[in-house]
Write a protein that holds these residues in place. Structure first.
Motif, PDB file in Angstrom:
ATOM      1  N   GLY A 277       1.141  -1.182  17.440  1.00 35.34           N
ATOM      2  CA  GLY A 277       1.157  -1.233  18.890  1.00 35.34           C
ATOM      3  C   GLY A 277       1.390  -2.622  19.434  1.00 35.34           C
ATOM      4  N   VAL A 278       1.839  -3.565  18.576  1.00 37.15           N
ATOM      5  CA  VAL A 278       2.098  -4.943  18.996  1.00 37.15           C
ATOM      6  C   VAL A 278       3.538  -5.286  18.594  1.00 37.15           C
ATOM      7  CG1 VAL A 278       1.337  -7.341  18.898  1.00 37.15           C
ATOM      8  CG2 VAL A 278      -0.322  -5.500  18.564  1.00 37.15           C
ATOM      9  N   PRO A 279       4.503  -5.152  19.488  1.00 38.81           N
ATOM     10  CA  PRO A 279       5.892  -5.436  19.123  1.00 38.81           C
ATOM     11  C   PRO A 279       6.079  -6.889  18.702  1.00 38.81           C
ATOM     12  CG  PRO A 279       5.755  -4.253  21.215  1.00 38.81           C
ATOM     13  CD  PRO A 279       4.371  -4.699  20.871  1.00 38.81           C
ATOM     14  N   GLY A 280       6.985  -7.116  17.757  1.00 38.27           N
ATOM     15  CA  GLY A 280       7.300  -8.465  17.311  1.00 38.27           C
ATOM     16  C   GLY A 280       6.334  -8.982  16.266  1.00 38.27           C
ATOM     17  N   ASP A 281       6.467 -10.296  16.010  1.00 37.82           N
ATOM     18  CA  ASP A 281       5.624 -10.965  15.020  1.00 37.82           C
ATOM     19  C   ASP A 281       4.152 -10.812  15.403  1.00 37.82           C
ATOM     20  OD1 ASP A 281       4.968 -12.427  12.830  1.00 37.82           O
ATOM     21  OD2 ASP A 281       5.554 -14.365  13.661  1.00 37.82           O
ATOM     22  N   ALA A 282       3.319 -10.370  14.457  1.00 41.74           N
ATOM     23  CA  ALA A 282       1.930 -10.046  14.815  1.00 41.74           C
ATOM     24  C   ALA A 282       0.997 -10.300  13.646  1.00 41.74           C
ATOM     25  CB  ALA A 282       1.818  -8.590  15.260  1.00 41.74           C
ATOM     26  N   TRP A 283      -0.244 -10.630  14.014  1.00 42.31           N
ATOM     27  CA  TRP A 283      -1.337 -10.670  13.044  1.00 42.31           C
ATOM     28  C   TRP A 283      -2.000  -9.310  13.017  1.00 42.31           C
ATOM     29  CZ3 TRP A 283      -1.770 -14.191   9.526  1.00 42.31           C
ATOM     30  CH2 TRP A 283      -1.354 -15.498   9.768  1.00 42.31           C
ATOM     31  N   ALA A 284      -2.363  -8.864  11.820  1.00 45.19           N
ATOM     32  CA  ALA A 284      -2.981  -7.541  11.674  1.00 45.19           C
ATOM     33  C   ALA A 284      -4.294  -7.663  10.922  1.00 45.19           C
ATOM     34  CB  ALA A 284      -2.040  -6.593  10.926  1.00 45.19           C
ATOM     35  N   LEU A 285      -5.335  -7.039  11.462  1.00 40.06           N
ATOM     36  CA  LEU A 285      -6.611  -6.872  10.765  1.00 40.06           C
ATOM     37  C   LEU A 285      -6.667  -5.422  10.303  1.00 40.06           C
ATOM     38  CD1 LEU A 285      -9.489  -7.753   9.918  1.00 40.06           C
ATOM     39  CD2 LEU A 285     -10.260  -7.049  12.191  1.00 40.06           C
ATOM     40  N   LEU A 286      -6.815  -5.226   8.983  1.00 42.31           N
ATOM     41  CA  LEU A 286      -6.777  -3.889   8.394  1.00 42.31           C
ATOM     42  C   LEU A 286      -8.088  -3.648   7.652  1.00 42.31           C
ATOM     43  CD1 LEU A 286      -3.181  -4.331   6.971  1.00 42.31           C
ATOM     44  CD2 LEU A 286      -3.801  -3.260   9.140  1.00 42.31           C
ATOM     45  N   VAL A 287      -8.855  -2.676   8.121  1.00 38.90           N
ATOM     46  CA  VAL A 287     -10.205  -2.429   7.591  1.00 38.90           C
ATOM     47  C   VAL A 287     -10.288  -1.018   7.026  1.00 38.90           C
ATOM     48  CG1 VAL A 287     -12.673  -2.510   8.080  1.00 38.90           C
ATOM     49  CG2 VAL A 287     -11.102  -3.932   9.413  1.00 38.90           C
ATOM     50  N   PRO A 288     -10.313  -0.864   5.703  1.00 39.65           N
ATOM     51  CA  PRO A 288     -10.535   0.468   5.125  1.00 39.65           C
ATOM     52  C   PRO A 288     -11.992   0.886   5.309  1.00 39.65           C
ATOM     53  CG  PRO A 288     -10.384  -1.174   3.382  1.00 39.65           C
ATOM     54  CD  PRO A 288     -10.103  -1.890   4.674  1.00 39.65           C
ATOM     55  N   LEU A 289     -12.206   2.148   5.580  1.00 39.19           N
ATOM     56  CA  LEU A 289     -13.555   2.671   5.812  1.00 39.19           C
ATOM     57  C   LEU A 289     -13.887   3.659   4.708  1.00 39.19           C
ATOM     58  CD1 LEU A 289     -13.253   3.330   9.658  1.00 39.19           C
ATOM     59  CD2 LEU A 289     -14.060   1.255   8.498  1.00 39.19           C
ATOM     60  N   ARG A 290     -14.941   3.353   3.949  1.00 43.10           N
ATOM     61  CA  ARG A 290     -15.335   4.198   2.825  1.00 43.10           C
ATOM     62  C   ARG A 290     -16.818   4.515   2.897  1.00 43.10           C
ATOM     63  NH1 ARG A 290     -12.087   5.080  -1.395  1.00 43.10           N
ATOM     64  NH2 ARG A 290     -10.042   4.085  -1.385  1.00 43.10           N
ATOM     65  N   SER A 291     -17.134   5.747   2.550  1.00 43.77           N
ATOM     66  CA  SER A 291     -18.522   6.168   2.392  1.00 43.77           C
ATOM     67  C   SER A 291     -18.741   6.368   0.906  1.00 43.77           C
ATOM     68  CB  SER A 291     -18.784   7.465   3.170  1.00 43.77           C
ATOM     69  OG  SER A 291     -20.109   7.895   2.973  1.00 43.77           O
ATOM     70  N   GLY A 292     -19.313   5.359   0.257  1.00 38.82           N
ATOM     71  CA  GLY A 292     -19.388   5.376  -1.191  1.00 38.82           C
ATOM     72  C   GLY A 292     -17.993   5.219  -1.759  1.00 38.82           C
ATOM     73  N   GLU A 293     -17.576   6.170  -2.573  1.00 39.90           N
ATOM     74  CA  GLU A 293     -16.229   6.155  -3.146  1.00 39.90           C
ATOM     75  C   GLU A 293     -15.235   6.948  -2.297  1.00 39.90           C
ATOM     76  OE1 GLU A 293     -15.229   4.411  -5.816  1.00 39.90           O
ATOM     77  OE2 GLU A 293     -17.236   3.546  -5.759  1.00 39.90           O
ATOM     78  N   ARG A 294     -15.707   7.613  -1.278  1.00 45.07           N
ATOM     79  CA  ARG A 294     -14.852   8.522  -0.503  1.00 45.07           C
ATOM     80  C   ARG A 294     -14.269   7.817   0.708  1.00 45.07           C
ATOM     81  NH1 ARG A 294     -16.126  12.052   3.565  1.00 45.07           N
ATOM     82  NH2 ARG A 294     -18.321  11.482   3.322  1.00 45.07           N
ATOM     83  N   TRP A 295     -12.938   7.919   0.878  1.00 41.38           N
ATOM     84  CA  TRP A 295     -12.260   7.333   2.035  1.00 41.38           C
ATOM     85  C   TRP A 295     -12.497   8.212   3.251  1.00 41.38           C
ATOM     86  CZ3 TRP A 295      -8.547   8.751   5.586  1.00 41.38           C
ATOM     87  CH2 TRP A 295      -7.920   7.731   6.295  1.00 41.38           C
ATOM     88  N   VAL A 296     -12.922   7.616   4.364  1.00 41.79           N
ATOM     89  CA  VAL A 296     -13.187   8.402   5.568  1.00 41.79           C
ATOM     90  C   VAL A 296     -12.343   7.956   6.759  1.00 41.79           C
ATOM     91  CG1 VAL A 296     -15.547   8.983   4.892  1.00 41.79           C
ATOM     92  CG2 VAL A 296     -15.138   6.905   6.214  1.00 41.79           C
ATOM     93  N   GLY A 297     -11.657   6.803   6.645  1.00 45.48           N
ATOM     94  CA  GLY A 297     -10.852   6.354   7.777  1.00 45.48           C
ATOM     95  C   GLY A 297     -10.357   4.931   7.582  1.00 45.48           C
ATOM     96  N   GLY A 298      -9.654   4.430   8.594  1.00 47.62           N
ATOM     97  CA  GLY A 298      -9.149   3.061   8.566  1.00 47.62           C
ATOM     98  C   GLY A 298      -9.055   2.515   9.983  1.00 47.62           C
TER      99      GLY A 298
END
Length: 548
Positions: A277-298
């Motif tokens: 949602g940020v056109p052009g050159d951008a910094w991105a913060l990417l946070v994986p969300l896990r409950s134990g070993e199970r992926w629940v979101g990002g």
């Protein structure tokens, strides 16, 4: 007068070697034995900076003290961002109207970039003489003399102090440089404490946001609304241009899906941040969300790169991704837990709906249909005994109406006991169909009792259960000579099916191939089965298998 030449390097105690220092006529003006009249002013500045834990206040006081102690007309301090470039630019000496005309302020290029690239003091007689000079933007005051020194905190360069245009037209002297270096060293200590305080406050803010996001996700509102609110909260807390919470693996932005499926937050610079949602050159913060070993979101957040915004009151701040990723990781853990709780709440709500549907269907079958059958049989018997043809015809019509009513009620029961596209294929519907079909062989409709949510039984287990009911009812019809049959289905940790009759029991010479088939279906699923005569008469077939 000839242009100045670069001087030899000098080293002050406790500071790194200097970059070339330039003074008029090649002299190192000001390095003599006379008493330093500005010592008291320097000490006052040091004390002033040390009494505050707010980084913004410390920076303002540092720039103001630098101008006062060196006689500079203009001063500025560029704070280096954790991911490159200038994160913050504090300036003094320019009025608001001039700042507005200039527009975008420096981003760390030209002469300022030279000090960033080589973090040593730099004195210039004329800024234009520096090979790195790229000139001034329109409406910017022309500046000539220049003094730049690095500001260090915890051994790393925090930023650079820039002073220009010494009053009276003179060059900055070696003593000015010495004062600026001492001031910067003292400011570094104060900034170290202020930065530690800021990190604590940032950690507290992440905790506050975690509580707010948890409240949004567990409020019971539709998930789409809660997810949108989480994005808004993250944008407000971080100054991000865009932030989104993704809860489906097939909804992750292209190009960053691997980072969002990882195990720890990462910061990346994207040549095109449109996917965030940020056109052009951008910094991105990417946070994986896990409950134990199970992926629940990002969680994703994006900031435009190389964009300076928010110039007010001598201060320009460039929003960017946080450098305290440990606090971000803690926030992610809380967010993952909140998503888990929200999912559990949704499951409980859906289970409650299924249980209520099952209860209504059970009541309709056990209380309404059985009574309608009884009434129908009574009316049918009365029609056979009727003397007048018109009365018999009317009673026959009433029996037909009752049959149609029973069909309608059964259809309603089937719809209550099934789910969406599986309508007509649920366990209750299928067993009820077997019960109705058994009327041909028995001469009456068996009673059906259910307990638990039959809609949760897997299809393959339901197939076996239906076959068991069919086989047990067929055996009753062939051998039992029963007047009443009850079929019970109980859903819990196990699926239990019972078929009980009031007949003569299981004859010793009866063909047991059907019962062997029932036992085989139970054994294949780790369950048990039994068929036995009851002391009070009749027989009971019981089949039980564990549910996954």
């Amino acid at each position: 007068m000839a242009r100045t030449r670069a001087q030899g390097r000098r080293a002050l105690p406790g500071t790194p070697p200097y970059a070339p220092n330039v003074g008029r006529g090649g002299r190192d003006d000001g390095l003599d034995a006379q008493p330093d009249a500005g010592l008291d002013a320097l000490m006052d500045a040091v004390v002033s900076m040390s009494t505050d834990l707010d980084i913004a206040t410390v920076l303002d006081r540092l720039v103001a003290a630098g101008r006062t102690l060196t006689g500079a007309s203009y001063g500025a301090l560029g704070v280096l961002g954790p991911h490159g470039g200038l994160q913050e630019f504090v300036h003094s000496g320019l009025d608001a109207a001039t700042v507005a005309r200039i527009g975008d302020l420096p981003q760390g290029r030209g002469v300022l970039g030279a000090v960033v690239a080589s973090p040593h003091p730099l004195r210039l007689h004329d800024v234009a003489d520096c090979p790195a000079s790229v000139g001034f933007p329109p409406h910017h005051p022309q500046m000539r003399t220049f003094l730049g020194v690095p500001v260090r905190a915890r051994g790393a360069v925090f930023g650079n102090l820039y002073l220009t245009d010494k009053r009276g037209g003179a060059d900055f002297t070696a003593r000015d440089e010495q004062v600026a270096v001492a001031l910067a060293a003292s400011a570094g200590v104060a900034l170290e404490h202020a930065r530690a305080y800021r990190q604590v406050r940032e950690h507290e803010r992440w905790l506050e946001q975690a509580a707010a996001c948890t409240a949004a996700l567990t409020s019971g509102r539709p998930l789409e609304e809660a997810v949108a609110e989480v994005g808004a909260l993250v944008r407000a807390a971080t100054g991000a241009a865009a932030a989104h919470l993704h809860v489906r693996a097939d909804d992750l932005p292209t190009g960053v899906a691997d980072d969002l499926s990882g195990r720890a937050p990462v910061v990346r610079r994207l040549p095109d941040g449109t996917v965030l949602g940020v056109p052009g050159d951008a910094w991105a913060l990417l946070v994986p969300l896990r409950s134990g070993e199970r992926w629940v979101g990002g969680l994703t957040a994006g900031w435009p790169a190389d964009t300076v915004t928010g110039a007010t009151a001598g201060r320009v701040h460039t929003p960017g991704p946080p450098d305290d990723l440990a606090s971000v990781a803690g926030f992610g853990e809380q967010l993952a837990l909140a998503l888990d709780v929200a999912g559990a709440q949704g499951d409980r709500a859906r289970l409650a709906v299924l249980e209520e549907r099952e209860r209504i269907a059970r009541d309709l079958h056990d209380m309404v249909i059985q009574r309608l059958f009884a009434i129908g049989l009574d009316v049918q018997g009365a029609a056979q005994d009727a003397v007048r043809p018109d009365v018999a015809r009317r009673l026959g019509t009433a029996v037909d109406d009752l049959d149609e009513t029973i069909k309608d009620v059964r259809t309603t029961i089937f719809r209550l006991g099934t789910r969406g596209a599986e309508a007509g294929r649920g366990l209750r519907h299928r067993i009820d169909a077997e019960v109705v079909a058994a009327r041909r062989g028995l001469g009456f409709v068996p009673h059906l009792r259910t307990d638990g949510v039959t809609a949760t039984v897997p299809d393959d287990v339901a197939d076996d259960a239906v076959a068991v009911v069919r086989e047990a009812l067929a055996n009753v019809a062939r051998h039992a000579r029963a007047h009443e049959v009850v079929v019970r289905v109980q859903v819990g940790t196990d699926l239990v099916v019972e078929v009980q009759d009031d007949g003569v029991g299981i004859p010793p010479d009866a063909d047991r191939s059907g019962l062997a088939n029932v036992a085989g279906r139970a054994a294949s699923r780790g369950g048990t089965s039994s068929a036995a005569a009851l002391p009070e008469g009749g027989s009971l077939v019981r089949w039980s298998v564990p549910l996954p």
